[in-house]
Motif scaffolding. Structure first.
Motif, short mmCIF file in Angstrom:
data_model
loop_
_atom_site.label_atom_id
_atom_site.label_comp_id
_atom_site.label_asym_id
_atom_site.label_seq_id
_atom_site.Cartn_x
_atom_site.Cartn_y
_atom_site.Cartn_z
N MET A 217 0.83 -1.20 0.00
CA MET A 217 0.00 0.00 0.00
C MET A 217 0.87 1.25 0.00
N ALA A 218 1.96 1.24 0.76
CA ALA A 218 2.86 2.39 0.76
C ALA A 218 3.44 2.60 -0.64
N ASP A 223 3.50 5.48 -5.69
CA ASP A 223 3.45 5.50 -7.16
C ASP A 223 2.44 6.55 -7.64
N ASP A 224 1.31 6.65 -6.92
CA ASP A 224 0.32 7.68 -7.26
C ASP A 224 0.91 9.07 -7.04
N TRP A 225 1.60 9.25 -5.92
CA TRP A 225 2.23 10.55 -5.62
C TRP A 225 3.29 10.88 -6.67
N ARG A 239 4.69 11.42 -16.34
CA ARG A 239 4.36 11.74 -14.95
C ARG A 239 2.87 12.01 -14.75
N PHE A 240 2.16 12.53 -15.74
CA PHE A 240 0.76 12.90 -15.55
C PHE A 240 -0.20 11.91 -16.23
N PHE A 328 14.66 -0.57 2.89
CA PHE A 328 13.89 -0.51 1.66
C PHE A 328 12.55 0.20 1.87
N VAL A 329 11.85 -0.14 2.95
CA VAL A 329 10.54 0.46 3.21
C VAL A 329 10.70 1.95 3.52
N ASP A 330 11.68 2.30 4.33
CA ASP A 330 11.92 3.72 4.63
C ASP A 330 12.17 4.52 3.37
N ALA A 331 12.87 3.91 2.42
CA ALA A 331 13.26 4.63 1.20
C ALA A 331 12.08 4.91 0.28
N ILE A 332 10.94 4.26 0.51
CA ILE A 332 9.77 4.51 -0.34
C ILE A 332 9.41 6.00 -0.31
N ALA A 333 9.55 6.61 0.85
CA ALA A 333 9.12 8.00 1.01
C ALA A 333 10.26 9.01 0.86
N ASP A 334 11.38 8.59 0.31
CA ASP A 334 12.55 9.48 0.23
C ASP A 334 12.25 10.80 -0.50
#
Length: 337
Positions: A217-218, A223-225, A239-240, A328-334
């Motif tokens: 889900m993250a 990916d949407d963001w 991107r759009f 890896f999970v932390d890097a999703i939001a980099d």
């Protein structure tokens, strides 16, 4: 401790020989088209260097199995199968969404045509199940059933997604179900594969499934963001694309629940059918942000990262693998502000 980029590079280096070997089982010309999708050759069949690949299914499957070479060897077949299934879904998604660019190159359907691309996706799915069927371990039958379930749920989600395009009356619930069926549940499935192959008990398997769901889900929300506000993959993909297609997305559904002039402009855009310009798409992104859709999305990304991190110690006992999954999970939001 390795960085997320280093972990990804190591996973790709480990996976590519087995993935190439599996792809070589395909008959021509489907094999050539699949090799093009994976970035190994160009449209004329000449060797090329792949760029932009993340290999997420393989990464989480391998690390949920452990950190040793023996653990990775044991789950390699499942990781390759998961990668093939993900590739099949991407090839078909690109047709459905009329995506012109993938990993910095024209998509398979734009190069080889829609009928051929459909067959490539089907062949990749079949190849994945063939690999699982050839594995004599009883766990492979379990993985095959789980994979089949995930794929058919994903298909249902894609059809529901198509039915809701181009309307300001999009459903938040349906948008969330789409992310679950197309990304979160398949990610949970490959995490379970890693756990089952290493002989995990019921509690660890359940924890691995929860970890995969929240990590998925993250990734789905990110990916949407990234498809609206990110910039790191501008040269690789459109991107759009989702805004251009007026696709139902959770952040847009949230924005459309607000009130005021910005919401009314946003609703008018989603109810319109005219092809938008790049400036219009940028304005729509600003409207979504003004209506709190972006802030809601960023909160969901961070929430699921936290939930994934919370369950990780119960999901993966190997301390090295656990630490690398945390990286890896932390890097999703980099990229998030």
């Amino acid at each position: 401790m390795r960085t997320s980029q280093q972990i990804t590079r190591d996973v790709i280096a480990f996976m590519e020989p087995a993935l190439r070997e599996a792809t070589a089982l395909l008959g021509q010309p489907v094999r050539r088209m699949a090799e093009y999708h994976f970035g190994w050759i160009d449209a004329e069949g000449r060797p090329s260097t792949p760029v932009g690949f993340r290999r997420r299914p393989a990464l989480v499957a391998l690390l949920c199995a452990g950190s040793s070479a023996q653990a990775w060897d044991a789950v390699r077949t499942a990781a390759v199968a998961g990668t093939l299934m993900s590739a099949a879904g991407t090839v078909h998604d690109d047709i459905i969404d009329c995506e012109m660019l993938r990993k910095g190159r024209p998509t398979v359907w734009t190069v080889f045509g829609v009928p051929a691309a459909i067959q490539v996706g089907v062949a990749l799915h079949c190849l994945a199940f063939e690999l699982l069927a050839q594995d004599p371990r009883p766990v492979s039958a379990v993985l095959a059933r789980r994979a089949a379930y995930a794929i058919r749920e994903c298909c249902s989600g894609q059809v529901r997604d198509l039915e809701t395009e181009g309307s300001s009356r999009m459903s938040l619930e349906l948008s969330l179900e789409l992310l679950e069926s197309t990304i979160a549940l398949p990610t949970a499935g490959v995490c379970v594969a890693g756990a089952l192959v290493r002989g995990a008990g019921e509690e660890e398997v359940a924890a691995a499934e929860r970890f995969g769901y929240h990590a998925g889900m993250a990734m789905a929300f990110f990916d949407d963001w990234e498809g609206v506000w990110g910039t790191s993959r501008d040269a690789l993909e459109d991107r759009f694309a989702d805004l251009r297609r007026r696709k139902s997305r959770a952040f847009a559904a949230i924005a459309l629940q607000s009130r005021g002039p910005a919401r009314d402009q946003l609703a008018a855009f989603y109810d319109d059918t005219a092809e938008p310009t790049l400036d219009q798409l940028r304005h729509v992104a600003d409207l979504i942000e003004e209506c709190q859709g972006r802030s809601w999305l960023e909160e969901r990304i961070r929430e699921h990262i936290r939930l994934a991190q919370d369950v990780l110690p119960q999901a993966v006992p190997d301390p090295v693998a656990q630490a690398e999954l945390a990286v890896f999970v932390d890097a999703i939001a980099d990229e998030l502000p």
